[in-house]
Scaffold this motif. Structure first.
Motif, PDB file in Angstrom:
ATOM      1  N   LEU A  24     -64.942  63.546 -23.117  1.00  0.00           N
ATOM      2  CA  LEU A  24     -66.138  63.959 -22.378  1.00  0.00           C
ATOM      3  C   LEU A  24     -67.406  63.636 -23.161  1.00  0.00           C
ATOM      4  N   PHE A  25     -67.365  63.797 -24.470  1.00  0.00           N
ATOM      5  CA  PHE A  25     -68.545  63.561 -25.302  1.00  0.00           C
ATOM      6  C   PHE A  25     -68.974  62.091 -25.257  1.00  0.00           C
ATOM      7  N   PHE A  26     -68.022  61.182 -25.455  1.00  0.00           N
ATOM      8  CA  PHE A  26     -68.365  59.760 -25.507  1.00  0.00           C
ATOM      9  C   PHE A  26     -68.572  59.157 -24.116  1.00  0.00           C
ATOM     10  N   ILE A  27     -67.673  59.468 -23.189  1.00  0.00           N
ATOM     11  CA  ILE A  27     -67.782  58.901 -21.849  1.00  0.00           C
ATOM     12  C   ILE A  27     -68.880  59.582 -21.055  1.00  0.00           C
ATOM     13  N   GLY A  28     -69.066  60.881 -21.263  1.00  0.00           N
ATOM     14  CA  GLY A  28     -70.107  61.603 -20.552  1.00  0.00           C
ATOM     15  C   GLY A  28     -71.494  61.078 -20.865  1.00  0.00           C
ATOM     16  N   ARG A  29     -71.710  60.680 -22.101  1.00  0.00           N
ATOM     17  CA  ARG A  29     -73.019  60.127 -22.469  1.00  0.00           C
ATOM     18  C   ARG A  29     -73.262  58.800 -21.763  1.00  0.00           C
ATOM     19  N   LEU A  30     -72.239  57.965 -21.672  1.00  0.00           N
ATOM     20  CA  LEU A  30     -72.378  56.698 -20.947  1.00  0.00           C
ATOM     21  C   LEU A  30     -72.657  56.949 -19.476  1.00  0.00           C
ATOM     22  N   PHE A  31     -71.929  57.903 -18.904  1.00  0.00           N
ATOM     23  CA  PHE A  31     -72.104  58.234 -17.486  1.00  0.00           C
ATOM     24  C   PHE A  31     -73.516  58.729 -17.218  1.00  0.00           C
ATOM     25  N   GLU A  32     -73.975  59.661 -18.051  1.00  0.00           N
ATOM     26  CA  GLU A  32     -75.272  60.286 -17.798  1.00  0.00           C
ATOM     27  C   GLU A  32     -76.426  59.313 -18.000  1.00  0.00           C
ATOM     28  N   ASP A  33     -76.266  58.381 -18.936  1.00  0.00           N
ATOM     29  CA  ASP A  33     -77.310  57.368 -19.142  1.00  0.00           C
ATOM     30  C   ASP A  33     -77.474  56.476 -17.918  1.00  0.00           C
ATOM     31  N   SER A  34     -76.401  56.276 -17.177  1.00  0.00           N
ATOM     32  CA  SER A  34     -76.437  55.372 -16.026  1.00  0.00           C
ATOM     33  C   SER A  34     -76.660  56.094 -14.704  1.00  0.00           C
ATOM     34  N   LEU A  35     -76.088  57.296 -14.560  1.00  0.00           N
ATOM     35  CA  LEU A  35     -76.086  57.964 -13.255  1.00  0.00           C
ATOM     36  C   LEU A  35     -76.799  59.306 -13.236  1.00  0.00           C
ATOM     37  N   GLY A  36     -77.195  59.830 -14.368  1.00  0.00           N
ATOM     38  CA  GLY A  36     -77.984  61.054 -14.398  1.00  0.00           C
ATOM     39  C   GLY A  36     -77.159  62.322 -14.553  1.00  0.00           C
ATOM     40  N   SER A  37     -77.849  63.406 -14.906  1.00  0.00           N
ATOM     41  CA  SER A  37     -77.180  64.677 -15.199  1.00  0.00           C
ATOM     42  C   SER A  37     -76.671  65.388 -13.937  1.00  0.00           C
ATOM     43  N   LYS A  38     -77.411  65.269 -12.814  1.00  0.00           N
ATOM     44  CA  LYS A  38     -76.959  65.935 -11.583  1.00  0.00           C
ATOM     45  C   LYS A  38     -75.633  65.362 -11.106  1.00  0.00           C
ATOM     46  N   ARG A  39     -75.529  64.049 -11.132  1.00  0.00           N
ATOM     47  CA  ARG A  39     -74.267  63.419 -10.722  1.00  0.00           C
ATOM     48  C   ARG A  39     -73.156  63.680 -11.732  1.00  0.00           C
ATOM     49  N   MET A  40     -73.551  63.917 -12.960  1.00  0.00           N
ATOM     50  CA  MET A  40     -72.567  64.282 -13.977  1.00  0.00           C
ATOM     51  C   MET A  40     -71.898  65.598 -13.608  1.00  0.00           C
ATOM     52  N   LEU A  41     -72.698  66.594 -13.264  1.00  0.00           N
ATOM     53  CA  LEU A  41     -72.151  67.905 -12.897  1.00  0.00           C
ATOM     54  C   LEU A  41     -71.336  67.824 -11.614  1.00  0.00           C
ATOM     55  N   SER A  42     -71.847  67.133 -10.616  1.00  0.00           N
ATOM     56  CA  SER A  42     -71.128  67.045  -9.341  1.00  0.00           C
ATOM     57  C   SER A  42     -69.809  66.303  -9.504  1.00  0.00           C
ATOM     58  N   THR A  43     -69.796  65.251 -10.315  1.00  0.00           N
ATOM     59  CA  THR A  43     -68.553  64.505 -10.533  1.00  0.00           C
ATOM     60  C   THR A  43     -67.534  65.353 -11.269  1.00  0.00           C
ATOM     61  N   TYR A  44     -67.992  66.134 -12.234  1.00  0.00           N
ATOM     62  CA  TYR A  44     -67.084  67.015 -12.983  1.00  0.00           C
ATOM     63  C   TYR A  44     -66.447  68.056 -12.054  1.00  0.00           C
ATOM     64  N   ILE A  45     -67.292  68.736 -11.270  1.00  0.00           N
ATOM     65  CA  ILE A  45     -66.780  69.816 -10.415  1.00  0.00           C
ATOM     66  C   ILE A  45     -65.945  69.269  -9.254  1.00  0.00           C
ATOM     67  N   ILE A  46     -66.513  68.321  -8.505  1.00  0.00           N
ATOM     68  CA  ILE A  46     -65.792  67.799  -7.334  1.00  0.00           C
ATOM     69  C   ILE A  46     -64.545  67.030  -7.780  1.00  0.00           C
ATOM     70  N   GLY A  47     -64.656  66.296  -8.890  1.00  0.00           N
ATOM     71  CA  GLY A  47     -63.492  65.582  -9.410  1.00  0.00           C
ATOM     72  C   GLY A  47     -62.375  66.533  -9.790  1.00  0.00           C
ATOM     73  N   GLY A  48     -62.741  67.688 -10.389  1.00  0.00           N
ATOM     74  CA  GLY A  48     -61.727  68.676 -10.733  1.00  0.00           C
ATOM     75  C   GLY A  48     -61.071  69.282  -9.507  1.00  0.00           C
TER      76      GLY A  48
END
Length: 276
Positions: free
Chosen positions: A89-113
């Protein structure tokens, strides 16, 4: 150390907040278990509470513990289970958030789970091989992490990263390797929710596939979180101040003094005008 943790939590990305949240919950349970052992109390009560927050696969148990579809993604079995998920999560999450933003980070985490949990439930109750395993409870952030991993992998497939700081490799290659390893172990009764992992990854792919077509299928979740945040945000109390209106000097003098002649009136008027 506490100040550093507060600073990182306030100013770090959403992936840092999720990492801290998962770690804090794990430490909290660990503290309770340690205290119970020192006092020679029965730790099964703590483990039972942990199971209550996990995901139940058996339909009759799932009905009585429906919240597990959400809470299981913040629970972990032991330190290495937590460490494995949080390091990704630490390494991949930073790549994700740099490209898609923090809001999509949270939604992807919750909805993906949640999506991973639904796939896991369907597979566990649909395949006879998995049913004979006794419906073990499921916990862990793996499905959510795999959703983030899959999303950024398919969003930026040609992005190169340095594996272990040495080997340069494309992100999509690592993503496919992880998915393939889970797929090959679907029939193994190792008490690992491989279907949940693949379910989370499937959501990550679906999300990015639609996003590249200009449609954000997780925008409803972002709006829901925004409304919830506004609702829970403390409102400032409105302070009403009543101010007495001062009586004008002219009115007071007019009541307390006798009538003036035209000369006196014009002189006072001139003085008032100069003062204004």
């Amino acid at each position: 150390i506490v100040d550093q943790i507060k600073y990182q939590f306030r100013n770090g990305g959403m992936y840092i907040k999720l990492l801290y949240l998962n770690t804090a919950i794990f430490i909290l349970f660990g503290v309770f278990i340690t205290v119970f052992k020192l006092m020679l109390w029965d730790t099964s009560q703590i483990n039972s509470f942990k199971d209550i927050l996990s995901l139940y696969s058996k339909p009759s148990e799932l009905i009585t513990h429906p919240w597990g579809i959400f809470t299981y993604m913040f629970m972990h079995h032991d330190f290495w289970h937590l460490f494995g998920n949080m390091i990704i999560l630490f390494f991949i999450g930073r790549l994700f958030e740099d490209s898609l933003g923090s809001k999509r980070m949270l939604s992807t985490y919750i909805i993906g789970g949640i999506f991973g949990a639904l796939v896991h439930l369907l597979a566990t109750n649909g395949f006879p091989l998995l049913r004979i395993n006794g419906y073990p409870v499921t916990l862990g952030a793996s499905a959510s992490v795999m959703a983030i991993f899959s999303a950024i992998g398919f969003y930026s497939p040609n992005r190169e990263i340095h594996l272990f700081g040495v080997v340069k490799i494309r992100l999509i290659v690592i993503t496919v390797i992880y998915l393939l390893l889970d797929f090959l172990r679907l029939s193994s009764l190792d008490n690992v929710a491989h279907f949940a992992h693949l379910g989370g990854a499937l959501w990550g792919f679906i999300f990015v596939y639609n996003l590249k077509k200009g449609k954000d299928i997780s925008s409803w979740f972002d709006k829901l979180i925004s409304r919830l945040t506004q609702f829970l945000k403390p409102r400032k109390k409105i302070k009403i101040v009543f101010k007495k209106k001062k009586k004008s000097t002219y009115s007071s003098n007019q009541r307390n003094t006798p009538p003036r002649d035209d000369y006196k009136y014009n002189e006072d008027k001139k003085k008032r005008q100069e003062k204004i």
